[in-house]
Design a protein around this motif. Structure first.
Motif, PDB file in Angstrom:
ATOM      1  N   LEU A  42       0.839  -1.205   0.000  1.00 33.05           N
ATOM      2  CA  LEU A  42       0.000   0.000   0.000  1.00 33.05           C
ATOM      3  C   LEU A  42       0.871   1.251   0.000  1.00 33.05           C
ATOM      4  O   LEU A  42       0.670   2.158  -0.804  1.00 33.05           O
ATOM      5  N   MET A 101       2.529   1.753  -3.326  1.00 32.04           N
ATOM      6  CA  MET A 101       1.606   2.199  -4.375  1.00 32.04           C
ATOM      7  C   MET A 101       1.224   3.665  -4.192  1.00 32.04           C
ATOM      8  O   MET A 101       1.161   4.427  -5.155  1.00 32.04           O
ATOM      9  N   ARG A 142       2.037   6.707  -6.873  1.00 30.40           N
ATOM     10  CA  ARG A 142       0.989   7.544  -7.456  1.00 30.40           C
ATOM     11  C   ARG A 142       1.241   9.019  -7.150  1.00 30.40           C
ATOM     12  O   ARG A 142       1.051   9.874  -7.996  1.00 30.40           O
ATOM     13  N   ILE A 149      -8.743  10.075 -11.128  1.00 31.56           N
ATOM     14  CA  ILE A 149      -8.754   8.642 -10.808  1.00 31.56           C
ATOM     15  C   ILE A 149      -7.624   8.312  -9.841  1.00 31.56           C
ATOM     16  O   ILE A 149      -7.805   7.554  -8.889  1.00 31.56           O
ATOM     17  N   SER A 155      -6.338  10.386  -7.654  1.00 35.03           N
ATOM     18  CA  SER A 155      -6.723  10.899  -6.333  1.00 35.03           C
ATOM     19  C   SER A 155      -7.679   9.939  -5.655  1.00 35.03           C
ATOM     20  O   SER A 155      -7.560   9.680  -4.456  1.00 35.03           O
ATOM     21  N   ALA A 156      -8.630   9.435  -6.431  1.00 35.22           N
ATOM     22  CA  ALA A 156      -9.587   8.495  -5.850  1.00 35.22           C
ATOM     23  C   ALA A 156      -8.865   7.241  -5.370  1.00 35.22           C
ATOM     24  O   ALA A 156      -9.170   6.706  -4.300  1.00 35.22           O
ATOM     25  N   LEU A 157      -7.881   6.795  -6.159  1.00 35.12           N
ATOM     26  CA  LEU A 157      -7.138   5.593  -5.775  1.00 35.12           C
ATOM     27  C   LEU A 157      -6.310   5.869  -4.521  1.00 35.12           C
ATOM     28  O   LEU A 157      -6.294   5.054  -3.591  1.00 35.12           O
ATOM     29  N   PHE A 185      -6.876   8.079  -2.238  1.00 35.29           N
ATOM     30  CA  PHE A 185      -7.816   8.161  -1.119  1.00 35.29           C
ATOM     31  C   PHE A 185      -8.186   6.761  -0.638  1.00 35.29           C
ATOM     32  O   PHE A 185      -8.124   6.459   0.561  1.00 35.29           O
ATOM     33  N   SER A 186      -8.535   5.880  -1.580  1.00 36.38           N
ATOM     34  CA  SER A 186      -8.953   4.524  -1.206  1.00 36.38           C
ATOM     35  C   SER A 186      -7.820   3.758  -0.538  1.00 36.38           C
ATOM     36  O   SER A 186      -8.019   3.099   0.487  1.00 36.38           O
ATOM     37  N   LEU A 187      -6.618   3.862  -1.116  1.00 42.21           N
ATOM     38  CA  LEU A 187      -5.481   3.128  -0.554  1.00 42.21           C
ATOM     39  C   LEU A 187      -5.129   3.643   0.838  1.00 42.21           C
ATOM     40  O   LEU A 187      -4.833   2.864   1.748  1.00 42.21           O
ATOM     41  N   LEU A 220      -7.140   5.036   2.900  1.00 45.38           N
ATOM     42  CA  LEU A 220      -8.203   4.583   3.790  1.00 45.38           C
ATOM     43  C   LEU A 220      -7.925   3.151   4.252  1.00 45.38           C
ATOM     44  O   LEU A 220      -8.018   2.840   5.446  1.00 45.38           O
ATOM     45  N   VAL A 221      -7.571   2.279   3.309  1.00 45.92           N
ATOM     46  CA  VAL A 221      -7.257   0.894   3.661  1.00 45.92           C
ATOM     47  C   VAL A 221      -6.092   0.876   4.646  1.00 45.92           C
ATOM     48  O   VAL A 221      -6.122   0.174   5.654  1.00 45.92           O
ATOM     49  N   MET A 269      -7.251   2.004   8.096  1.00 45.25           N
ATOM     50  CA  MET A 269      -8.134   1.035   8.734  1.00 45.25           C
ATOM     51  C   MET A 269      -7.378  -0.230   9.109  1.00 45.25           C
ATOM     52  O   MET A 269      -7.640  -0.833  10.148  1.00 45.25           O
ATOM     53  N   LEU A 270      -6.433  -0.603   8.242  1.00 44.15           N
ATOM     54  CA  LEU A 270      -5.643  -1.796   8.517  1.00 44.15           C
ATOM     55  C   LEU A 270      -4.863  -1.631   9.824  1.00 44.15           C
ATOM     56  O   LEU A 270      -4.885  -2.507  10.701  1.00 44.15           O
TER      57      LEU A 270
END
Lengths: 406, 439
Positions: free
Chosen positions: A34, A37, A41, A277, A279-281, A283-285, A287-288, A291-292
């Motif tokens: 993570l 990546m 990005r 896209i 930025s969205a990725l 954000f999602s990564l 977040l993971v 949370m992880l």
């Protein structure tokens, strides 16, 4: 001594120890990927454009007036806009970096009929003589195109466009000629040929996400009376962007009312659109990632608390037969540290394995060993800190517990 | 028995609120993230033509010589104007449609309104029939207009409201680039997800304005879609463009029966042979392909790699959440071991103990699912905002896909039960005597 105790405890609670190791190993593997990546990005989104983004505006204009004469109207616009106190200079161009729309073609260092030329997909800019100055391009060799250097159509040669002067980026020069100073060389495209008069350090393409880095060139534009026109405006360093935009919009509608400002954007806006896209990725990564860490650390604390409760009697007994409080604390720390070390042994290769798997399926970049190692060490430190409270709680178990509940 | 187990489960959860809360949160996080990413993925891989009564086919025509069709812009996903025209006007019974996208400065007759840019689909009347669009007023322009051209216009309901407010939009005049068009029909807004009929760009934004393609030769419309050219040919006039090998139109056909399909295919085969004879199609064996919507979505590679990647990552995260829950459940169940010992001694079977604990984890899973949905909904909103930056993508990409309402509880409870099996098995295998002794 401690290590032997730890092993004994682990043997008696195989499943929970194994679970902790597996969980931590997987966590290392996933976290490392993570972080890598996200970093890659972010680097991609940070790529330089070669232009002075902070003072530039891009404006798309669509004209619907009958008998619209693009060159007259737009050249007048430039004169009028330059009168505004906030405006430094204005240029007409078919495209700007990161914008997502424009022209590209294959270019070569040899005519296409000849064998053995080097080729590169290239973004081609058709611009006026104010382009380099407005965008703030940096020349590393040669000079800018001059106003009298025009583009001619040579019909005899199958409608070849001949460009008296072409400026290319250092990246394109490298790709086609293997060196940067290529002033005087010719570049060839499908239906185009032109002489290089200058090389700029960098000029990003309109689609850096999809095309090779910064391989662009520009030459002077020909007559263009199409309804769609694009300009770039350079503001003065001290201009207030909001006020400047209002003044420019007002001027544009006043000088020629039969048109629509289809899109007026600042560079932060253009970049946000281009990289939405990503930025969205990210954000999602992220977040993971968050949370992880939360799930695993809270979970570990929960399990440690259970462990202390379960072992109350054993700890009491050990205290009764002479173990000191610090022995107990050190034992918990050693146990936690050894679990993490075991997890690192599994997790670091697992991270590389996961990375290979991701690389095979997606365009993910290779993971360097540093990431899982750093993540493993960070988790080790975190878990040692996390275990401190349960460990101290365990150390305060009274030896008498052992006698009371047999 | 189930309700008794449920009662026991609630009591057990109340006894260990911290750990139970942790498990709920872990499952909610794992499930929430997974269904978010699954929802985006499903939204992208949605087939909007699934509900149509008659299946449409995208037309691919191999006009390029061999070796050129896999060039920079990919395999021939569009058609030339001359071929689209020939196929659409062929003497066959199939429903045929040709089209492209353009944009115009749109202005009503009302002098106080400012012109706005609007994307317009330029097509023939079959468009509305093929996509089963619903007219709320008026109808499509006449066949006469499709043959000879005419300044008729069909608009979507939302645009009618935007331009005319409460006033009836029918028969109103709207100026496109200064040319007056008359509104002959109003359709319900049609935004297929993704925009199957033209996947070249802006694949989440459907158009709200439709004009006859028969006007193209005289009005010389520009395109705001993609132009894919493989042949270096001089284009100096609009006529050159229409006669050129540039691929810039989309073409679809549909058939009411097998005979129609047979007739159309036969016609195109003859056409191809004729064009080959003329020396236009230079491929050895030029073909036409009729692609179903599923095939078309795959060929056009609609699903973003990023969304598949995130489904994989979120699944991995869910695995960690499950492992985490297994650990916590082991601890929690063993803490309750003395009570289990008592129940076993009083006659409860191993199966009963096992079921009791599975009910407990399923309950935790169900609560986790609900929380996960709330969580997914908020992430989707943030993602929607990011993706809509500068309208590169349209709206609604991140709306919760309807199937998620089934997936969410299923994934969550399955995750909880998977997490619960080992701990429940371990606890039901405990010899009762062990814990009875220490009591």
């Amino acid at each position: 001594m401690q290590i032997k105790n730890v092993f004994n405890t682990a043997r008696r609670n195989t499943s929970s120890t194994l679970l902790l190791i597996i969980q931590a190993a997987l966590t290392i593997a996933i976290l490392a990927n993570l972080v890598s990546m996200i970093n890659n990005r972010l680097d991609e989104m940070d790529r330089p454009s070669g232009i002075d983004e902070s003072v530039l505006l891009k404006i798309n204009l669509y004209h619907f007036g009958q008998d619209f004469r693009g060159d007259e109207v737009l050249n007048n616009d430039i004169e009028v806009l330059k009168q505004l106190p906030q405006v430094e200079s204005v240029t007409r161009t078919n495209q700007v970096p990161f914008d997502g729309s424009g022209s590209s073609g294959t270019f070569s260092n040899k005519p296409f009929e000849e064998e053995g030329g080097l080729r590169s997909q290239t973004a081609f800019y058709r611009v006026d003589e104010n382009f380099a100055e407005t965008m703030g391009l940096k020349f590393v060799a040669g000079r800018d195109i001059l106003i009298e250097e025009k583009t001619d159509l040579i019909e005899a040669q199958g409608d070849y466009e001949l460009h008296e002067a072409v400026v290319i980026t250092s990246q394109l020069a490298q790709a086609l000629f293997g060196r940067v100073d290529v002033v005087g060389e010719n570049v060839y495209g499908m239906g185009f040929t032109g002489r290089v008069v200058g090389v700029v350090e960098r000029l990003e393409t309109p689609w850096p996400k999809w095309m090779d880095a910064s391989r662009s060139l520009y030459w002077s534009r020909t007559a263009n009376n199409a309804p769609f026109q694009r300009i770039a405006v350079r503001l003065t360093d001290s201009a207030n962007v909001e006020e400047a935009i209002q003044a420019i919009e007002k001027t544009i509608y006043e000088t020629y009312p039969d048109r629509v400002i289809q899109r007026l954007e600042t560079y932060p806006q253009i970049r946000a659109r281009h990289f939405s896209i990503d930025s969205a990725l990210i954000f999602s990564l992220t977040l993971v990632l968050g949370m992880l860490i939360a799930v695993v650390s809270l979970g570990s604390i929960g399990m440690a608390t259970f462990n202390v409760e379960r072992r109350t009697k054993a700890i009491g007994t050990r205290r009764a037969i002479g173990a000191t409080k610090s022995d107990i604390v050190i034992e918990f720390l050693t146990e936690s540290g050894m679990i993490l070390l075991a997890a690192m042994v599994i997790g670091i290769p697992l991270a590389m394995l996961l990375n290979w798997q991701l690389m095979a399926m997606f365009s993910v970049e290779q993971l360097s060993w540093g990431y899982p190692v750093a993540v493993g060490i960070a988790l080790l430190v975190l878990s040692l800190i996390g275990i401190l409270y349960p460990a101290f709680k365990a150390s305060s178990i009274a030896p008498s517990i052992a006698t009371r509940t047999a | 028995m189930f309700f008794y187990y449920l009662d026991l489960a609630v009591r057990s959860i109340k006894r260990t609120p911290f750990v139970s809360g942790l498990m709920v949160l872990a499952l909610a996080a794992g499930v929430g993230l997974t269904i978010t990413m699954l929802s985006v993925y499903l939204q992208l891989s949605n087939n909007p033509a699934a509900g149509l009564k008659v299946q449409p086919y995208a037309v691919q025509l191999q006009t390029q010589p061999e070796g050129r069709e896999t060039g920079y812009w990919g395999a021939f996903r569009q058609v030339t104007y001359r071929d689209a025209y020939a196929l659409t006007h062929s003497d066959t019974d199939a429903t045929k449609l040709m089209m492209f996208k353009s944009s115009f400065a749109v202005k009503t007759e009302n002098p106080t309104t400012k012109p706005v840019m609007e994307t317009v689909r330029i097509t023939n009347g079959s468009f509305f029939k093929m996509w089963e669009m619903e007219f709320i007023a008026g109808s499509v322009w006449s066949d006469q207009v499709d043959k000879e051209g005419g300044f008729d216009l069909v608009i979507a309901e939302s645009l009618a409201t935007q331009l005319f407010g409460n006033k009836d939009a029918m028969n109103q005049i709207i100026n496109l680039d200064g040319k007056p068009y008359r509104v002959v029909g109003i359709v319900k807004d049609y935004h297929p997800m993704p925009k199957l009929y033209d996947l070249n760009n802006d694949i989440f934004v459907g158009e709200r304005m439709f004009i006859p393609i028969s006007l193209t030769p005289t009005e010389k419309f520009g395109t705001s879609g993609n132009n894919n050219s493989w042949k270096g040919e001089p284009i100096n006039t609009y006529e050159d463009r229409l006669a050129s090998e540039i691929l810039w139109l989309q073409q679809w056909v549909s058939f009411d029966n097998a005979q129609q399909k047979e007739q159309f295919t036969q016609w195109v085969e003859n056409y191809i042979a004729e064009q080959k004879l003329l020396g236009r199609f230079q491929s050895d064996d030029p073909k036409m392909f009729l692609r179903t919507p599923e095939e078309w979505l795959t060929i056009n590679d609609v699903v973003d790699e990023e969304s598949t990647l995130m489904v994989a990552i979120s699944a991995l995260f869910l695995v960690i959440c499950i492992i985490n829950t297994i650990g916590l459940l082991l601890g929690k169940f063993f803490k309750g071991a003395p009570a289990v010992g008592t129940r076993r001694a009083l006659g409860a079977s191993q199966a009963q103990i096992f079921s009791q604990h599975i009910v407990e984890v399923a309950l935790i899973g169900a609560v986790g699912a609900m929380l996960g949905l709330v969580f997914a909904f908020s992430i989707l909103n943030v993602l929607d905002a990011i993706l809509n930056t500068g309208s590169q993508l349209g709206y609604g990409l991140t709306e919760i896909h309807w199937t998620i309402w089934f997936y969410a509880p299923a994934i969550s409870i399955a995750a909880a039960v998977i997490a619960g099996i080992i701990p429940a098995w371990r606890i039901c295998r405990m010899p009762p005597s062990l814990y009875l002794k220490i009591q």
